[in-house]
Design an enzyme around this catalytic site. Sequence first.
Site, PDB file in Angstrom:
ATOM      1  N   GLU A  50       1.020  -0.970  -0.141  1.00  0.00           N
ATOM      2  CA  GLU A  50      -0.115  -0.144  -0.138  1.00  0.00           C
ATOM      3  C   GLU A  50       1.020   1.155  -0.418  1.00  0.00           C
ATOM      4  OE1 GLU A  50      -1.795   0.705   3.952  1.00  0.00           O
ATOM      5  OE2 GLU A  50      -3.402   2.042   3.089  1.00  0.00           O
ATOM      6  N   ASN A 120      -6.898   6.197  -1.476  1.00  0.00           N
ATOM      7  CA  ASN A 120      -5.937   5.325  -1.250  1.00  0.00           C
ATOM      8  C   ASN A 120      -6.314   4.012  -2.433  1.00  0.00           C
ATOM      9  OD1 ASN A 120      -3.925   3.137  -0.257  1.00  0.00           O
ATOM     10  ND2 ASN A 120      -4.186   4.298   1.710  1.00  0.00           N
ATOM     11  N   LYS A 138      -9.196   2.117  -1.947  1.00  0.00           N
ATOM     12  CA  LYS A 138      -9.364   1.017  -0.694  1.00  0.00           C
ATOM     13  C   LYS A 138     -10.705   2.402   0.244  1.00  0.00           C
ATOM     14  CE  LYS A 138      -6.871   1.003   3.626  1.00  0.00           C
ATOM     15  NZ  LYS A 138      -6.113   1.946   4.721  1.00  0.00           N
ATOM     16  N   GLU A 158      -6.613   8.653   7.611  1.00  0.00           N
ATOM     17  CA  GLU A 158      -6.506   8.351   6.807  1.00  0.00           C
ATOM     18  C   GLU A 158      -8.006   9.056   5.513  1.00  0.00           C
ATOM     19  OE1 GLU A 158      -6.246   4.842   4.429  1.00  0.00           O
ATOM     20  OE2 GLU A 158      -4.981   3.840   6.722  1.00  0.00           O
ATOM     21  N   CYS A 207      -4.626  -3.264   2.643  1.00  0.00           N
ATOM     22  CA  CYS A 207      -4.876  -3.027   4.232  1.00  0.00           C
ATOM     23  C   CYS A 207      -6.298  -3.219   4.895  1.00  0.00           C
ATOM     24  CB  CYS A 207      -3.946  -1.963   4.589  1.00  0.00           C
ATOM     25  SG  CYS A 207      -3.123  -1.770   6.017  1.00  0.00           S
ATOM     26  N   ASN A 232       0.378  -1.212   5.045  1.00  0.00           N
ATOM     27  CA  ASN A 232       1.044  -0.654   5.945  1.00  0.00           C
ATOM     28  C   ASN A 232       0.588  -0.153   8.147  1.00  0.00           C
ATOM     29  OD1 ASN A 232       3.266   1.964   4.767  1.00  0.00           O
ATOM     30  ND2 ASN A 232       1.412   0.914   3.920  1.00  0.00           N
TER      31      ASN A 232
HETATM   32  N1  CDT Z   1      -3.592   1.871   6.491  1.00  0.00           N
HETATM   33  C1  CDT Z   1      -4.007   0.500   7.442  1.00  0.00           C
HETATM   34  O1  CDT Z   1      -5.426   0.286   6.854  1.00  0.00           O
HETATM   35  N2  CDT Z   1      -3.481   0.153   8.686  1.00  0.00           N
HETATM   36  C2  CDT Z   1      -4.672   0.216   9.575  1.00  0.00           C
HETATM   37  C3  CDT Z   1      -4.176   0.403  10.966  1.00  0.00           C
HETATM   38  C4  CDT Z   1      -5.078  -0.218  11.655  1.00  0.00           C
HETATM   39  S1  CDT Z   1      -5.513  -0.206  13.387  1.00  0.00           S
HETATM   40  C5  CDT Z   1      -5.729  -2.042  13.347  1.00  0.00           C
HETATM   41  C6  CDT Z   1      -4.337  -1.466   9.715  1.00  0.00           C
HETATM   42  O2  CDT Z   1      -5.609  -2.549   9.719  1.00  0.00           O
HETATM   43  O3  CDT Z   1      -3.632  -1.915   9.440  1.00  0.00           O
END
Ligand code: CDT
Length: 357
Positions: A50, A120, A138, A158, A207, A232
């Site tokens: 991502e 995203n 996303k 985000e 993600c 990420n």
């Molecule tokens: N980038 C991204 O979507 N990160 C989220 C963090 C959320 S906190 C659990 C993820 O789901 O990994």
Amino acid sequence: MTPSPRLVTVAACQLGAVHLADSRQDVLKRMFSLLDQASEQGVKLAVFPELALTTFFPRYLLKEEELDKYFDVEDPSKGGIEQSPNVKPLFERAKSLGIDVYVGYAERSLQSDGSHIDYNSSVYYSAHENKIVGKYRKVHLPGSVEPKTEPGAYQQLEKRYFRPGDLGFPAFRAPGLVEGALKKNSQSDGIQDSTGKGDPIIGMLICNDRRWAEAWRVYGLQGMEILCCGYNTTAFQTTSSGHAVDMSPEDAEDLVMQHHKLSCQGNSYMNACFSINVAKTGAEDGNPLVGGTIIVHPLGHIIKEAKTKEDELVVATIDLADCVRLKSTVFAFEKHRRPEHYHSIIERTGVIEPCLL
Ligand code: CDT
């Protein structure tokens, strides 16, 4: 009858940290190196993380003008991301090596009135067609619109920087990825059932989407065979105020890793598909991201896994025929699903508990 093998060699192209000071040229060079290594190992599909081309900028509260440099502008009157000077060289390299590419990036979509909408996004570039054959924005954006106000709070902005994706979950076929795929016009040659015989069916998530069973299922209902997902993910868990939960960093990271793997392995199994899940990892300017890049089998086990938190290529040769066993037995959706009982899935967003006793 045992399905014929449909072999394809795939690579998860894990990236280590991308710091604020790293230029896009620096990152592209690293991606080229992974693609070159992939080519030496006969890879036909390379999956990158991502927001692969920059640091994970939603952890910072940025002004409008500071944000610009993280985005790639798409002007529909001029074409898509393949026109961006920042990304075009990646597709050119992929073309010359004959490798398909999934890559995540921050999309600035220009509108006809001159305004823009930011997403995203990820695209799937087909080397066979020399064009983008799949695009995803996303859907499940984590974090908040407003920054957390307590001192030292971790930001995940985000929801501030991106609009939720508006393309749904469109599966598509990747032309030329396996040898001898059945085509539309070959069905007239007396072949009754084309299931599991055509060009591979691909789904894309980004993600946080991987934690949502609904997203996988919508792809599952389109016969998805390979799910590509870049991420990420912070290597620690935060409370609602944005502070790290009260546990040792090692235990916190173990828990994050466990949830990541559960999501990818469980959903791959329940949708009888392979999944290629690719981290941007390491510590970006001191902000730790979890690793755990994995290629998962439809039976739910991990086939190959990254060993480092740096740039690393994780390669596996997978046989798409392995999807058929589950798709035609336990998860033969057409035989066993009961959608008449699934109303609340689409009618509700949040929880409505039964009345109190
Ligand atoms: N980038 C991204 O979507 N990160 C989220 C963090 C959320 S906190 C659990 C993820 O789901 O990994």
